[in-house]
Design a protein around this motif. Structure first.
Motif, PDB file in Angstrom:
ATOM      1  N   MET A  25       0.827  -1.205   0.000  1.00 47.98           N
ATOM      2  CA  MET A  25       0.000   0.000   0.000  1.00 47.98           C
ATOM      3  C   MET A  25       0.866   1.261   0.000  1.00 47.98           C
ATOM      4  SD  MET A  25      -3.122  -0.823  -0.311  1.00 47.98           S
ATOM      5  CE  MET A  25      -2.554  -2.099  -1.397  1.00 47.98           C
ATOM      6  N   LEU A  26       2.012   1.222   0.690  1.00 50.39           N
ATOM      7  CA  LEU A  26       2.930   2.360   0.657  1.00 50.39           C
ATOM      8  C   LEU A  26       3.494   2.564  -0.748  1.00 50.39           C
ATOM      9  CD1 LEU A  26       4.855   1.888   4.030  1.00 50.39           C
ATOM     10  CD2 LEU A  26       3.230   3.697   3.440  1.00 50.39           C
ATOM     11  N   ALA A  72       3.477   5.662  -5.743  1.00 48.99           N
ATOM     12  CA  ALA A  72       3.272   5.732  -7.194  1.00 48.99           C
ATOM     13  C   ALA A  72       2.206   6.774  -7.542  1.00 48.99           C
ATOM     14  CB  ALA A  72       2.875   4.362  -7.731  1.00 48.99           C
ATOM     15  N   GLU A  73       1.128   6.842  -6.746  1.00 46.25           N
ATOM     16  CA  GLU A  73       0.090   7.849  -6.992  1.00 46.25           C
ATOM     17  C   GLU A  73       0.625   9.250  -6.768  1.00 46.25           C
ATOM     18  OE1 GLU A  73      -3.227   6.828  -4.533  1.00 46.25           O
ATOM     19  OE2 GLU A  73      -3.788   5.101  -5.769  1.00 46.25           O
ATOM     20  N   SER A  78       2.825  10.315  -9.650  1.00 49.18           N
ATOM     21  CA  SER A  78       2.104  10.636 -10.888  1.00 49.18           C
ATOM     22  C   SER A  78       1.657  12.095 -10.916  1.00 49.18           C
ATOM     23  CB  SER A  78       0.909   9.709 -11.059  1.00 49.18           C
ATOM     24  OG  SER A  78      -0.062   9.971 -10.070  1.00 49.18           O
ATOM     25  N   LYS A  79       1.628  12.763  -9.764  1.00 44.72           N
ATOM     26  CA  LYS A  79       1.229  14.169  -9.678  1.00 44.72           C
ATOM     27  C   LYS A  79       2.423  15.120  -9.788  1.00 44.72           C
ATOM     28  CE  LYS A  79      -2.586  12.819  -6.720  1.00 44.72           C
ATOM     29  NZ  LYS A  79      -3.085  12.778  -5.348  1.00 44.72           N
ATOM     30  N   TRP A  80       3.628  14.581  -9.779  1.00 46.02           N
ATOM     31  CA  TRP A  80       4.807  15.439  -9.872  1.00 46.02           C
ATOM     32  C   TRP A  80       4.881  16.073 -11.258  1.00 46.02           C
ATOM     33  CZ3 TRP A  80       9.234  12.026  -7.433  1.00 46.02           C
ATOM     34  CH2 TRP A  80       8.960  11.823  -6.078  1.00 46.02           C
ATOM     35  N   HIS A 105      10.674  13.108 -19.303  1.00 44.32           N
ATOM     36  CA  HIS A 105      10.555  11.755 -18.751  1.00 44.32           C
ATOM     37  C   HIS A 105       9.722  11.834 -17.479  1.00 44.32           C
ATOM     38  CE1 HIS A 105      13.504  10.145 -21.506  1.00 44.32           C
ATOM     39  NE2 HIS A 105      14.326  11.141 -21.197  1.00 44.32           N
ATOM     40  N   PRO A 106       8.526  11.281 -17.483  1.00 46.06           N
ATOM     41  CA  PRO A 106       7.701  11.344 -16.268  1.00 46.06           C
ATOM     42  C   PRO A 106       8.325  10.499 -15.161  1.00 46.06           C
ATOM     43  CG  PRO A 106       6.681   9.922 -17.896  1.00 46.06           C
ATOM     44  CD  PRO A 106       7.872  10.544 -18.552  1.00 46.06           C
ATOM     45  N   PRO A 107       8.061  10.855 -13.902  1.00 47.37           N
ATOM     46  CA  PRO A 107       8.566  10.036 -12.798  1.00 47.37           C
ATOM     47  C   PRO A 107       7.964   8.630 -12.874  1.00 47.37           C
ATOM     48  CG  PRO A 107       7.151  11.796 -11.976  1.00 47.37           C
ATOM     49  CD  PRO A 107       7.286  11.985 -13.441  1.00 47.37           C
ATOM     50  N   SER A 108       8.768   7.653 -12.516  1.00 48.77           N
ATOM     51  CA  SER A 108       8.274   6.272 -12.616  1.00 48.77           C
ATOM     52  C   SER A 108       8.658   5.476 -11.380  1.00 48.77           C
ATOM     53  CB  SER A 108       8.843   5.594 -13.858  1.00 48.77           C
ATOM     54  OG  SER A 108      10.239   5.461 -13.735  1.00 48.77           O
ATOM     55  N   LEU A 109       7.852   4.513 -11.073  1.00 51.43           N
ATOM     56  CA  LEU A 109       8.114   3.563  -9.993  1.00 51.43           C
ATOM     57  C   LEU A 109       8.003   2.170 -10.587  1.00 51.43           C
ATOM     58  CD1 LEU A 109       7.093   3.677  -6.354  1.00 51.43           C
ATOM     59  CD2 LEU A 109       6.606   1.607  -7.627  1.00 51.43           C
TER      60      LEU A 109
END
Length: 194
Positions: free
Chosen positions: A107-108, A113-114, A117-119, A125-129
């Motif tokens: 859950m963390l 990741a959520e 996605s707002k950064w 290059h979008p932030p990725s996990l």
């Protein structure tokens, strides 16, 4: 006949070993603005654009390791008939604690990741996990541990009379002094009982 107790012990010990191994493996990687973080349950390492590495230590792995040790101990307790009554609740509690710790960790990761996605995306290059193998090992360890704990709760079935061998009595031809049941009854007592 399958010995459920031994299978339960095997699953508990296997789940404990996978949990400890999974806590030492890379669990996820994040990337943002040319900075990459790779994390285990014990340490997060970052690689900076100038080639330097920065480490951050944290102790998220302790609940997983403690639950894994308790699962292994519970497996040993379940293995012996004299201590099985103690091992059953310990196995269920430890497997539940491990599953809970893994669930909270997942859950963390989802929450992170959520948030990522707002950064803002400023470099193209979008932030990725990325979830890595350690997370899958922890999930597998939790499932195997719960299966072993559930199997440990079942009592071993007693062998049915059909499974037991029939008693075979052999009488030797020269054994005339011994009656069929092995106890000689005097002739007077035989007449009184009729």
């Amino acid at each position: 006949m399958i010995d459920r107790r031994r299978i339960a012990v095997l699953l508990l010990v296997l789940g404990a070993a996978l949990a400890v191994a999974g806590s030492l493996q890379d669990t996820y990687r994040t990337a943002h603005r040319e900075v990459t973080w790779t994390s285990t349950l014990w340490i997060a390492k970052s690689s900076l654009p100038d080639g330097r590495e920065d480490d951050a230590y944290f102790a998220v792995g302790w609940p997983v390791v403690v639950a894994a040790v308790l699962m292994a101990v519970a497996g040993l307790l379940v293995l012996r008939e004299q201590t099985e009554f103690v091992g059953r609740p310990v196995a269920m509690g430890a497997a539940g604690a491990l599953a809970g710790a893994v669930f909270v960790y997942l859950m963390l990761l989802r929450s992170q990741a959520e948030d990522m996605s707002k950064w803002p995306v400023d470099t193209g290059h979008p932030p990725s996990l990325t979830v890595l193998g350690g997370t899958y090992m922890l999930g597998l360890a939790a499932v195997i541990g719960l299966a072993g704990a559930a199997l440990a709760q079942r009592k071993q079935e007693e062998p049915s009379p059909e499974d037991e061998e029939d008693v075979v009595v052999h009488q030797l031809d020269s054994d005339d002094d011994t009656p069929p049941f092995g106890i000689e009854i005097p002739l007077e007592e035989q007449q009184e009982t009729r």
